[in-house]
Scaffold this motif. Structure first.
Motif, PDB file in Angstrom:
ATOM      1  N   TYR A   1       0.698  -1.113  -0.019  1.00  0.00           N
ATOM      2  CA  TYR A   1      -0.010   0.148  -0.155  1.00  0.00           C
ATOM      3  C   TYR A   1       0.700   1.274  -0.122  1.00  0.00           C
ATOM      4  CZ  TYR A   1       0.756   0.613   5.057  1.00  0.00           C
ATOM      5  OH  TYR A   1       1.326   0.564   6.412  1.00  0.00           O
ATOM      6  N   ASP A   2       0.304   2.456  -0.081  1.00  0.00           N
ATOM      7  CA  ASP A   2       0.878   3.564  -0.453  1.00  0.00           C
ATOM      8  C   ASP A   2       0.579   4.399   0.933  1.00  0.00           C
ATOM      9  OD1 ASP A   2       1.496   6.203  -0.833  1.00  0.00           O
ATOM     10  OD2 ASP A   2       0.694   6.343  -2.991  1.00  0.00           O
ATOM     11  N   VAL A   3       1.501   4.709   1.654  1.00  0.00           N
ATOM     12  CA  VAL A   3       1.398   5.449   2.951  1.00  0.00           C
ATOM     13  C   VAL A   3       0.690   6.886   2.666  1.00  0.00           C
ATOM     14  CG1 VAL A   3       3.176   4.066   4.078  1.00  0.00           C
ATOM     15  CG2 VAL A   3       3.757   6.462   2.958  1.00  0.00           C
ATOM     16  N   THR A   4       0.892   7.457   1.336  1.00  0.00           N
ATOM     17  CA  THR A   4       0.404   8.436   1.161  1.00  0.00           C
ATOM     18  C   THR A   4      -1.248   8.684   0.866  1.00  0.00           C
ATOM     19  OG1 THR A   4       0.646   8.951  -1.057  1.00  0.00           O
ATOM     20  CG2 THR A   4       2.298   9.486   0.687  1.00  0.00           C
ATOM     21  N   LYS A   5      -1.779   7.345   0.704  1.00  0.00           N
ATOM     22  CA  LYS A   5      -3.195   7.053   0.138  1.00  0.00           C
ATOM     23  C   LYS A   5      -4.026   6.143   0.924  1.00  0.00           C
ATOM     24  CE  LYS A   5      -2.480   8.428  -4.534  1.00  0.00           C
ATOM     25  NZ  LYS A   5      -1.043   8.287  -5.326  1.00  0.00           N
ATOM     26  N   GLU A   6      -4.808   6.570   1.994  1.00  0.00           N
ATOM     27  CA  GLU A   6      -5.514   5.982   2.814  1.00  0.00           C
ATOM     28  C   GLU A   6      -6.335   4.770   2.196  1.00  0.00           C
ATOM     29  OE1 GLU A   6      -7.548   6.288   7.230  1.00  0.00           O
ATOM     30  OE2 GLU A   6      -8.267   7.814   5.579  1.00  0.00           O
ATOM     31  N   SER A   7      -6.892   4.979   1.281  1.00  0.00           N
ATOM     32  CA  SER A   7      -7.857   3.869   0.347  1.00  0.00           C
ATOM     33  C   SER A   7      -6.844   2.804   0.048  1.00  0.00           C
ATOM     34  CB  SER A   7      -8.240   4.748  -0.721  1.00  0.00           C
ATOM     35  OG  SER A   7      -7.405   4.901  -1.689  1.00  0.00           O
TER      36      SER A   7
ATOM     37  N   PHE B   1       6.882  -4.559   6.692  1.00  0.00           N
ATOM     38  CA  PHE B   1       8.043  -3.496   6.220  1.00  0.00           C
ATOM     39  C   PHE B   1       7.429  -2.306   5.853  1.00  0.00           C
ATOM     40  CE2 PHE B   1       8.907  -7.986   5.343  1.00  0.00           C
ATOM     41  CZ  PHE B   1      10.076  -8.325   5.873  1.00  0.00           C
ATOM     42  N   GLU B   2       8.611  -1.271   5.960  1.00  0.00           N
ATOM     43  CA  GLU B   2       8.302   0.164   5.455  1.00  0.00           C
ATOM     44  C   GLU B   2       9.339   0.259   4.533  1.00  0.00           C
ATOM     45  OE1 GLU B   2       7.652   3.366   7.975  1.00  0.00           O
ATOM     46  OE2 GLU B   2       5.533   2.477   8.302  1.00  0.00           O
ATOM     47  N   VAL B   3       9.214   0.534   3.182  1.00  0.00           N
ATOM     48  CA  VAL B   3      10.078   0.738   2.105  1.00  0.00           C
ATOM     49  C   VAL B   3       9.903   2.125   1.354  1.00  0.00           C
ATOM     50  CG1 VAL B   3      10.100  -2.051   1.959  1.00  0.00           C
ATOM     51  CG2 VAL B   3       8.680  -0.189   0.327  1.00  0.00           C
ATOM     52  N   SER B   4      10.751   2.273   0.628  1.00  0.00           N
ATOM     53  CA  SER B   4      10.748   3.070  -0.615  1.00  0.00           C
ATOM     54  C   SER B   4      11.481   3.091  -1.755  1.00  0.00           C
ATOM     55  CB  SER B   4      11.570   4.612  -0.082  1.00  0.00           C
ATOM     56  OG  SER B   4      11.813   5.358  -1.043  1.00  0.00           O
ATOM     57  N   ALA B   5      10.506   2.873  -2.825  1.00  0.00           N
ATOM     58  CA  ALA B   5      11.047   2.363  -4.227  1.00  0.00           C
ATOM     59  C   ALA B   5      11.951   3.315  -4.758  1.00  0.00           C
ATOM     60  CB  ALA B   5       9.897   2.003  -4.954  1.00  0.00           C
ATOM     61  N   LYS B   6      11.543   4.643  -4.237  1.00  0.00           N
ATOM     62  CA  LYS B   6      12.649   5.624  -4.787  1.00  0.00           C
ATOM     63  C   LYS B   6      14.083   5.920  -4.127  1.00  0.00           C
ATOM     64  CE  LYS B   6      12.411  10.686  -5.576  1.00  0.00           C
ATOM     65  NZ  LYS B   6      11.521  11.992  -5.348  1.00  0.00           N
TER      66      LYS B   6
ATOM     67  N   LEU C   1       3.220  -7.451   4.737  1.00  0.00           N
ATOM     68  CA  LEU C   1       2.605  -6.105   4.341  1.00  0.00           C
ATOM     69  C   LEU C   1       3.611  -4.982   4.211  1.00  0.00           C
ATOM     70  CD1 LEU C   1       0.035  -4.642   4.049  1.00  0.00           C
ATOM     71  CD2 LEU C   1      -0.055  -4.427   6.685  1.00  0.00           C
ATOM     72  N   VAL C   2       3.574  -4.523   3.164  1.00  0.00           N
ATOM     73  CA  VAL C   2       4.756  -3.556   2.548  1.00  0.00           C
ATOM     74  C   VAL C   2       4.072  -1.843   2.581  1.00  0.00           C
ATOM     75  CG1 VAL C   2       6.434  -2.767   1.094  1.00  0.00           C
ATOM     76  CG2 VAL C   2       5.863  -5.214   1.535  1.00  0.00           C
ATOM     77  N   ALA C   3       4.475  -0.949   3.439  1.00  0.00           N
ATOM     78  CA  ALA C   3       4.254   0.243   3.331  1.00  0.00           C
ATOM     79  C   ALA C   3       5.188   0.980   2.526  1.00  0.00           C
ATOM     80  CB  ALA C   3       4.139   0.871   4.637  1.00  0.00           C
ATOM     81  N   ASN C   4       4.887   1.109   1.287  1.00  0.00           N
ATOM     82  CA  ASN C   4       5.613   2.017   0.187  1.00  0.00           C
ATOM     83  C   ASN C   4       5.353   3.641   0.361  1.00  0.00           C
ATOM     84  OD1 ASN C   4       7.678   2.055  -2.073  1.00  0.00           O
ATOM     85  ND2 ASN C   4       5.983   2.170  -3.422  1.00  0.00           N
ATOM     86  N   LYS C   5       6.661   4.250  -0.258  1.00  0.00           N
ATOM     87  CA  LYS C   5       6.708   5.663  -0.257  1.00  0.00           C
ATOM     88  C   LYS C   5       6.960   6.290   1.029  1.00  0.00           C
ATOM     89  CE  LYS C   5       3.771   5.587  -4.393  1.00  0.00           C
ATOM     90  NZ  LYS C   5       2.681   6.157  -5.034  1.00  0.00           N
ATOM     91  N   ILE C   6       7.692   5.886   2.032  1.00  0.00           N
ATOM     92  CA  ILE C   6       7.901   6.542   3.107  1.00  0.00           C
ATOM     93  C   ILE C   6       8.818   7.617   2.899  1.00  0.00           C
ATOM     94  CG2 ILE C   6       7.583   4.211   4.605  1.00  0.00           C
ATOM     95  CD1 ILE C   6      10.568   4.068   4.763  1.00  0.00           C
ATOM     96  N   ASP C   7       9.518   7.598   1.726  1.00  0.00           N
ATOM     97  CA  ASP C   7      10.197   8.982   1.630  1.00  0.00           C
ATOM     98  C   ASP C   7       9.215  10.213   1.451  1.00  0.00           C
ATOM     99  OD1 ASP C   7       9.729   9.391  -1.635  1.00  0.00           O
ATOM    100  OD2 ASP C   7       9.784   7.368  -1.037  1.00  0.00           O
ATOM    101  N   LEU C   8       8.030   9.731   1.161  1.00  0.00           N
ATOM    102  CA  LEU C   8       6.875  11.196   1.322  1.00  0.00           C
ATOM    103  C   LEU C   8       6.621  11.378   2.518  1.00  0.00           C
ATOM    104  CD1 LEU C   8       5.297  10.311  -2.037  1.00  0.00           C
ATOM    105  CD2 LEU C   8       6.971  11.840  -1.725  1.00  0.00           C
TER     106      LEU C   8
END
Length: 181
Positions: A85-91, A148-153, A118-125
């Motif tokens: 999921y995208d940490v900036t988009k709750e949906s 996991f918390e990750v940033s593909a960027k 479960l992977v939280a993506n975009k933690i750089d934002l």
């Protein structure tokens, strides 16, 4: 030497970064331009463990509803599902429990436990973040998933996700295929 081959899938809403995560892992690359996965993208990575080598087939299926039939064809026999999921988009986060329930029936033929992460993506934002780490961990605990918390960027946390998936698959008694290398 024989090698066990396992299957892992990346699932989540469109635009959460499934393909970007896979690209970062496989090629250590990131692109700001977004291109939807049309259908399915498959790759494989080898992992070396003290007990031997395994190959993890990683399947990235387009997240759009139009690809539901394609997704269904690949779910059966999956050893590890990586929910993203995208940490900036709750949906995208709120969709995870229903995805889990749906996939537990498709992968195992009935509602049951899924092996996954479960992977939280975009933690750089961080300044745009709306889903907290606490909420992510809570959902992961409820679903018995590794969090996991990750940033593909930036690449932060990416290799750990796939190493964990490979380790969990290695513990499985049922590889998809046993090959000779």
């Amino acid at each position: 030497m024989s090698v066990d081959i396992y299957k892992s899938m990346l699932v989540g809403s469109p635009n959460v970064g499934k393909s970007s995560i896979l690209r970062r892992f496989k090629f250590d690359e990131f692109s700001e331009s977004y291109h939807s996965t049309i259908g399915v993208d498959m790759s494989a990575s080898a992992f070396e463990f003290p007990s031997g080598k395994i190959v993890l087939t990683i399947i990235d299926v387009g997240g759009q509803p139009a690809f539901t039939d394609v997704q269904n064809a690949f779910f059966e026999g999956t050893h590890h599902i990586i929910f993203i999921y995208d940490v900036t988009k709750e949906s995208t986060f709120k969709r995870i429990p229903s995805l889990y329930e749906l996939l537990s029936r498709k992968v195992n033929g009935e509602a049951s436990f899924l092996n996954g992460s479960l992977v939280a993506n975009k933690i750089d934002l961080e300044s745009e973040r709306v889903v907290t780490q606490k909420d992510g961990r809570h959902t992961a605990n409820i679903l018995s998933l590794k969090y996991f918390e990750v940033s593909a960027k930036t690449g932060e946390g990416i290799s750990e996700v796939f190493t964990h998936a490979a380790e969990e698959c290695r513990k499985s008694d049922h590889p998809s295929v046993e090959g000779i290398l």
